[in-house]
Design a protein around this motif. Structure first.
Motif, short mmCIF file in Angstrom:
data_model
loop_
_atom_site.label_atom_id
_atom_site.label_comp_id
_atom_site.label_asym_id
_atom_site.label_seq_id
_atom_site.Cartn_x
_atom_site.Cartn_y
_atom_site.Cartn_z
N SER A 152 0.86 -1.18 0.00
CA SER A 152 0.00 0.00 0.00
C SER A 152 0.90 1.23 0.00
CB SER A 152 -0.90 0.00 1.25
OG SER A 152 -1.71 1.16 1.28
N PHE A 153 0.92 1.97 -1.12
CA PHE A 153 1.79 3.12 -1.24
C PHE A 153 1.34 4.25 -0.31
CE2 PHE A 153 3.77 2.58 -5.75
CZ PHE A 153 4.03 1.25 -5.47
N ALA A 154 2.31 4.98 0.23
CA ALA A 154 2.00 6.12 1.10
C ALA A 154 2.77 7.35 0.63
CB ALA A 154 2.35 5.79 2.55
N GLU A 155 2.96 7.44 -0.70
CA GLU A 155 3.64 8.59 -1.28
C GLU A 155 2.69 9.78 -1.34
OE1 GLU A 155 6.89 8.83 -2.61
OE2 GLU A 155 7.27 6.93 -1.60
N LYS A 156 3.24 11.00 -1.32
CA LYS A 156 2.40 12.20 -1.45
C LYS A 156 1.69 12.22 -2.79
CE LYS A 156 5.06 15.17 1.69
NZ LYS A 156 5.84 16.43 1.82
N ASP A 157 2.37 11.77 -3.81
CA ASP A 157 1.79 11.68 -5.14
C ASP A 157 1.02 10.37 -5.22
OD1 ASP A 157 1.10 11.54 -7.76
OD2 ASP A 157 3.13 11.70 -8.56
N MET A 158 -0.30 10.44 -5.10
CA MET A 158 -1.14 9.25 -5.04
C MET A 158 -1.33 8.59 -6.41
SD MET A 158 -4.00 10.49 -2.27
CE MET A 158 -4.77 8.87 -2.22
N SER A 159 -0.79 9.20 -7.47
CA SER A 159 -0.93 8.61 -8.80
C SER A 159 0.12 7.53 -9.05
CB SER A 159 -0.81 9.69 -9.88
OG SER A 159 0.50 10.21 -9.93
N PRO A 172 14.29 5.06 -1.28
CA PRO A 172 13.24 4.46 -0.46
C PRO A 172 11.85 4.72 -1.05
CG PRO A 172 13.97 6.50 0.53
CD PRO A 172 14.87 6.25 -0.64
N LEU A 173 10.92 3.84 -0.71
CA LEU A 173 9.52 3.98 -1.09
C LEU A 173 8.70 4.05 0.20
CD1 LEU A 173 7.24 3.82 -3.29
CD2 LEU A 173 7.24 1.35 -2.87
N ASN A 174 7.83 5.03 0.29
CA ASN A 174 6.96 5.15 1.46
C ASN A 174 5.75 4.24 1.29
OD1 ASN A 174 8.54 7.11 2.79
ND2 ASN A 174 7.59 8.75 1.60
N ILE A 175 5.58 3.33 2.24
CA ILE A 175 4.43 2.42 2.21
C ILE A 175 3.70 2.49 3.55
CG2 ILE A 175 5.52 0.87 0.56
CD1 ILE A 175 6.16 -1.00 2.90
N SER A 176 2.46 2.02 3.53
CA SER A 176 1.66 2.00 4.75
C SER A 176 1.67 0.59 5.33
CB SER A 176 0.23 2.43 4.44
OG SER A 176 -0.57 2.37 5.60
N VAL A 177 2.09 0.48 6.60
CA VAL A 177 2.13 -0.80 7.29
C VAL A 177 1.36 -0.67 8.60
CG1 VAL A 177 3.60 -2.59 8.30
CG2 VAL A 177 4.40 -1.31 6.30
N ASN A 178 0.24 -1.39 8.69
CA ASN A 178 -0.61 -1.32 9.88
C ASN A 178 -0.99 0.11 10.25
OD1 ASN A 178 -0.49 -4.17 10.24
ND2 ASN A 178 1.48 -3.97 11.29
N GLY A 179 -1.29 0.89 9.20
CA GLY A 179 -1.74 2.26 9.43
C GLY A 179 -0.63 3.26 9.66
#
Length: 235
Positions: free
Chosen positions: A49-56, A67-74
């Motif tokens: 689940s991506f958590a980047e500012k650019d949601m596209s 690095p890639l920002n991802i969502s882990v357990n919220g």
């Protein structure tokens, strides 16, 4: 890669898929794009689940540094994936997103083929008109190299030999485009079925048929004549 013509890119896609299918003993009219990426190119595929500012951003291929920002357990976590790892937005795993998921994997695979050194991490994104892009973002997004990558992605997912074979077996009279973009309803229905069979979106299939010139162009008035319209006098 910049010196390759579109014809050369299409031939490269043809050759890659033919070689992969011969090794994997693949059949059918849809490319096993996950198998091609993971087993032929040896690029692991992960869904996050991506958590980047650019949601596209829908897909990513790691350079082992960025690095890639991802969502882990919220919670947002910055992760550096091993070099060559393809990371796909997890929401694309649902059945309704089959076409976008497959094209995104093809796009990231094409990035690897275009630049095997993976000098910089590359994203597959869709333009968001409400997002404020920086100049560097715009340059990356519209870099001419992306056009080559998208062309190769299409050539991998919809190789010319496979598209031609499908049309020959299913619709010998081909597709007709009137003027610039009008397609008869029956041709549109056929393209929808063809896209579903080959695991792509209708838009991607329409673009690919046009790229390969696999259609007949006619003036719009011929279609109007077929419908026998405009001949009766208005009383």
């Amino acid at each position: 890669m910049k010196w390759l013509s579109n014809t050369s890119i299409d031939e490269l896609g043809n050759s890659l898929i033919k070689d992969y299918m011969s090794k994997a003993k693949g059949k059918g009219c849809a490319v096993d794009i996950e198998g091609f990426a993971a087993n032929y190119l040896m690029l692991p595929i992960e869904y996050r689940s991506f958590a980047e500012k650019d949601m596209s951003k829908l897909g990513y291929i790691s350079d082992g540094i960025t690095p890639l920002n991802i969502s882990v357990n919220g919670k947002i976590k910055s992760v550096i994936f091993p070099k060559g790892t393809i990371v796909i937005e997890s929401c694309l795993r649902c059945k309704a997103e089959n076409g976008r998921r497959r094209f995104t994997i093809a796009h990231e695979s094409a990035h690897y083929i275009v630049d095997k050194s993976l000098a910089a991490a590359n994203y597959h994104r869709e333009f968001d008109c409400e997002y404020s892009y920086s100049i560097s973002d715009m340059k990356r997004m519209f870099n001419i190299n992306e056009a080559y990558v998208d062309r190769l992605a299409a050539a991998i997912l919809m190789p010319e030999f496979m598209v031609r074979k499908y049309l020959k077996s299913k619709r010998r009279d081909g597709i007709t485009i009137y003027d610039n973009d009008f397609i008869r309803p029956e041709d549109n229905v056929f393209l929808q079925r063809m896209a579903a069979d080959m695991g792509t979106s209708l838009t991607a299939m329409y673009i690919r048929v046009r790229q390969l010139g696999l259609y007949t162009r006619k003036p719009m008035n011929e279609y109007l004549s077929e419908l026998d319209l405009g001949k009766e006098k208005i009383k």
